[in-house]
Design a protein around this motif. Sequence first.
Motif, mmCIF file in Angstrom:
data_model
loop_
_atom_site.group_PDB
_atom_site.id
_atom_site.type_symbol
_atom_site.label_atom_id
_atom_site.label_comp_id
_atom_site.label_asym_id
_atom_site.label_seq_id
_atom_site.Cartn_x
_atom_site.Cartn_y
_atom_site.Cartn_z
ATOM 1 N N MET A 70 11.083 9.411 -12.458
ATOM 2 C CA MET A 70 11.122 7.913 -12.191
ATOM 3 C C MET A 70 11.472 7.526 -10.776
ATOM 4 N N PHE A 71 12.004 8.316 -9.941
ATOM 5 C CA PHE A 71 12.543 7.887 -8.400
ATOM 6 C C PHE A 71 11.459 7.418 -7.644
ATOM 7 N N TRP A 72 10.009 8.054 -8.182
ATOM 8 C CA TRP A 72 8.759 7.607 -7.461
ATOM 9 C C TRP A 72 8.430 6.279 -7.800
ATOM 10 N N LEU A 73 8.495 5.972 -9.076
ATOM 11 C CA LEU A 73 8.110 4.634 -9.486
ATOM 12 C C LEU A 73 9.088 3.512 -8.875
ATOM 13 N N GLY A 74 10.528 4.031 -9.114
ATOM 14 C CA GLY A 74 11.293 3.110 -8.361
ATOM 15 C C GLY A 74 11.103 2.785 -6.834
ATOM 16 N N LEU A 75 10.833 3.921 -6.120
ATOM 17 C CA LEU A 75 10.372 3.790 -4.484
ATOM 18 C C LEU A 75 9.335 3.206 -4.573
ATOM 19 N N GLY A 76 8.250 3.100 -5.245
ATOM 20 C CA GLY A 76 6.906 2.144 -5.197
ATOM 21 C C GLY A 76 7.515 0.693 -5.571
ATOM 22 N N TYR A 77 8.282 0.380 -6.414
ATOM 23 C CA TYR A 77 8.631 -0.845 -6.753
ATOM 24 C C TYR A 77 9.501 -1.202 -5.471
ATOM 25 N N LEU A 78 10.247 -0.666 -5.004
ATOM 26 C CA LEU A 78 11.065 -0.904 -3.770
ATOM 27 C C LEU A 78 10.260 -1.350 -2.858
ATOM 28 N N LEU A 79 9.255 -0.711 -2.254
ATOM 29 C CA LEU A 79 8.355 -0.992 -1.206
ATOM 30 C C LEU A 79 7.639 -2.509 -1.422
ATOM 31 N N GLY A 138 0.729 -1.243 -0.004
ATOM 32 C CA GLY A 138 -0.061 0.125 -0.037
ATOM 33 C C GLY A 138 0.970 1.362 0.084
ATOM 34 N N LEU A 139 1.781 1.144 0.877
ATOM 35 C CA LEU A 139 2.743 2.346 0.508
ATOM 36 C C LEU A 139 3.626 2.582 -0.664
ATOM 37 N N GLY A 140 3.550 1.530 -1.374
ATOM 38 C CA GLY A 140 4.225 1.640 -2.811
ATOM 39 C C GLY A 140 3.387 2.553 -3.578
ATOM 40 N N PHE A 141 2.046 2.140 -3.698
ATOM 41 C CA PHE A 141 0.921 3.345 -4.193
ATOM 42 C C PHE A 141 0.987 4.494 -3.570
ATOM 43 N N GLY A 142 1.173 4.603 -2.395
ATOM 44 C CA GLY A 142 1.284 6.245 -1.600
ATOM 45 C C GLY A 142 2.481 6.879 -2.177
ATOM 46 N N ALA A 143 3.460 6.330 -2.534
ATOM 47 C CA ALA A 143 4.564 6.763 -3.067
ATOM 48 C C ALA A 143 4.301 7.447 -4.482
ATOM 49 N N LEU A 144 3.520 6.442 -5.210
ATOM 50 C CA LEU A 144 3.292 7.102 -6.407
ATOM 51 C C LEU A 144 2.262 8.161 -6.343
ATOM 52 N N VAL A 145 1.184 8.322 -5.536
ATOM 53 C CA VAL A 145 0.339 9.361 -5.261
ATOM 54 C C VAL A 145 1.135 10.563 -4.834
ATOM 55 N N LEU A 146 2.343 10.468 -3.918
ATOM 56 C CA LEU A 146 2.995 11.554 -3.799
ATOM 57 C C LEU A 146 3.689 12.034 -4.906
ATOM 58 N N GLY A 147 4.258 11.197 -5.727
ATOM 59 C CA GLY A 147 4.963 11.877 -6.811
ATOM 60 C C GLY A 147 3.900 12.214 -7.950
ATOM 61 N N GLY A 161 -5.763 8.754 -8.685
ATOM 62 C CA GLY A 161 -7.022 8.595 -7.768
ATOM 63 C C GLY A 161 -7.108 7.062 -7.241
ATOM 64 N N VAL A 162 -6.922 5.987 -8.282
ATOM 65 C CA VAL A 162 -6.826 4.480 -8.203
ATOM 66 C C VAL A 162 -5.906 4.352 -7.262
ATOM 67 N N PHE A 163 -4.736 4.663 -7.336
ATOM 68 C CA PHE A 163 -3.413 4.537 -6.493
ATOM 69 C C PHE A 163 -3.971 5.193 -5.017
ATOM 70 N N GLN A 164 -4.661 6.097 -4.849
ATOM 71 C CA GLN A 164 -4.883 6.438 -3.580
ATOM 72 C C GLN A 164 -5.813 5.661 -2.920
ATOM 73 N N ASP A 165 -6.653 4.955 -4.000
ATOM 74 C CA ASP A 165 -7.793 3.990 -3.040
ATOM 75 C C ASP A 165 -6.919 3.035 -2.627
ATOM 76 N N LEU A 166 -6.005 2.436 -3.390
ATOM 77 C CA LEU A 166 -5.265 1.216 -3.268
ATOM 78 C C LEU A 166 -4.283 1.466 -1.893
ATOM 79 N N PHE A 167 -3.942 2.747 -2.003
ATOM 80 C CA PHE A 167 -3.022 2.969 -0.662
ATOM 81 C C PHE A 167 -3.925 3.015 0.484
ATOM 82 N N ILE A 168 -4.849 3.550 0.600
ATOM 83 C CA ILE A 168 -5.899 3.632 1.651
ATOM 84 C C ILE A 168 -6.397 2.086 2.126
#
Length: 528
Positions: free
Chosen positions: A402-411, A381-390, A482-489
């Motif tokens: 691309m840092f944010w996508l990389g962070l999402g994959y890392l999480l 979920g935090l991985g999708f949160g990183a994408l929302v922040l990005g 919007g969907v990434f945020q729903d997945l994060f929550i």
Amino acid sequence: MAVISSDPETGFFGHPRGLAPLFFAEMWERFSYYGMRALLTLYLVKHFLYSDGTASLIYASYASLNYAMPVIGGMIADRYLGNRKAVMLGAILLVCGHVTMAIEGPAAEVVNGVVVREAFYDQVMFLALAFIIVGVGFLKSNISTMVGKLYVDKDDPRRDPGYTIFYMGVNMGSLVSTIACGYLGETFGWAYGFGLAGLGMIAGAIVFARGTPLYRNAEPPMPEDLRRPVFAGLSKEWLIYLGALAAVVVNWQLVQFHEAVGVLLIAFTALVVAGLVWFSLAKCTPTERDRMLVVLILTAASVVFWTLFEQAGTSLTLFADRNTDREVLGFIVPASTVQSFNPLFIVMLGPVFSWLWVTLARRGLEPNTPVKFALAIIQVGLGFGALVLGASLAGEDGQTAMFWLGLGYLLHTTGELCLSPVGLSMVSRLSVARVTAMMMGVWFLSSAMAHYLAGIVASLMSVQEGGGVEVAPTESLWIYAGVFQDLFIGAGVIGLALLVVSPFLKRMMHTDAPDMHTSGKPRPAAAE
């Protein structure tokens, strides 16, 4: 004191010689699988001009059937073919599938607002997917079983390290193929990327076949019965081969009608779960009942995790293509190769997590299995949160760093390392002995369900309705966000809820009971 196998044929880092061909065969098989996976969604959207939603559901049907078929392939191998013949059959079918995927054909066109596809090449693509589905069904579970059979003594201390070496082949194949096949496919043409994946599978089949003399414990259980004619002069073995071709035809149709796949999966899963709940309540002791219920609960939790994790093959790839600034030192990184982040992080962090769990265990601080599952869901979920922040920091062009996508994959990867290594171990340790094999099948069935649900989730992020009409990046960005945020929550809520009930689940596991199964240490996470 553990006894080392007396098998004199050792030589692959001190392991049985048969491990080497299995290692390289699996490496090349995963090379072909993940190379094709890296390109499939982009191929459907850009070449055949399917809408995002339809492409996601086609991918979902394909991926879910890939995880359902090994249950059948494993049963056929155990009862009739033996592991070696089953793997060889699977390898041949996979070669047919990957080579057929390289038959690209002309791209679809939009004529008077209607997408026009060459029906022949459309069906060739679906036929290729069907060959791969059935091929994976015969190869995937059986080649893993063959690794265990190389070690004559059950207490051979080389067994777990042997699986570690084997799964390194999985991750090596995945890492290299997503980069190589993705680059060739997007840069020079789809046929080149799929063709390279096909060459990888051919190499895997050759390596496996050359190692045949080393697989002494993987032959058919009743070879005479297998050769005996049973119908129209055909032996049981040849009827199985013809049945595999018939399965290709069935899957050829199923992968085109994703609604049918969903109905079958849901109906079969509901039936199996209901049967297991009844078995747990009516046929088990209180301790066995509690453990079985924990397995079912955590298996359901794994469905949540893999549903979100498997966005990598669909929505995250399209997000990388449309809304990620992929320029690095003047070079545009192909969107498909971004999937290589996961196996790269696995290779880098797998040993770290193995060391971490051992260190924490020595101090009595290692999280129990339910806590690890909860942490996995929270991290995905935090991985999708990183994408929302990005997305919130994207420029006026709608491109995120691309840092944010990389962070999402890392999480997502750290979450995988919390859940994947303990999944099969959890099933084998907690399941009632007389239904352990069935519970293993349920674990694979849950993966099939997760992949199908992943396609449904990805379809919610449909940006293009087909026809190749480009949508402005600023518009697609907020659809994804919007969907990434729903997945994060959603993942956060489910993960925290599981964390809250984890002490209760731990008590239900009865880990101190004298009849607790001890079937071995957890295996390292791998790109499945």
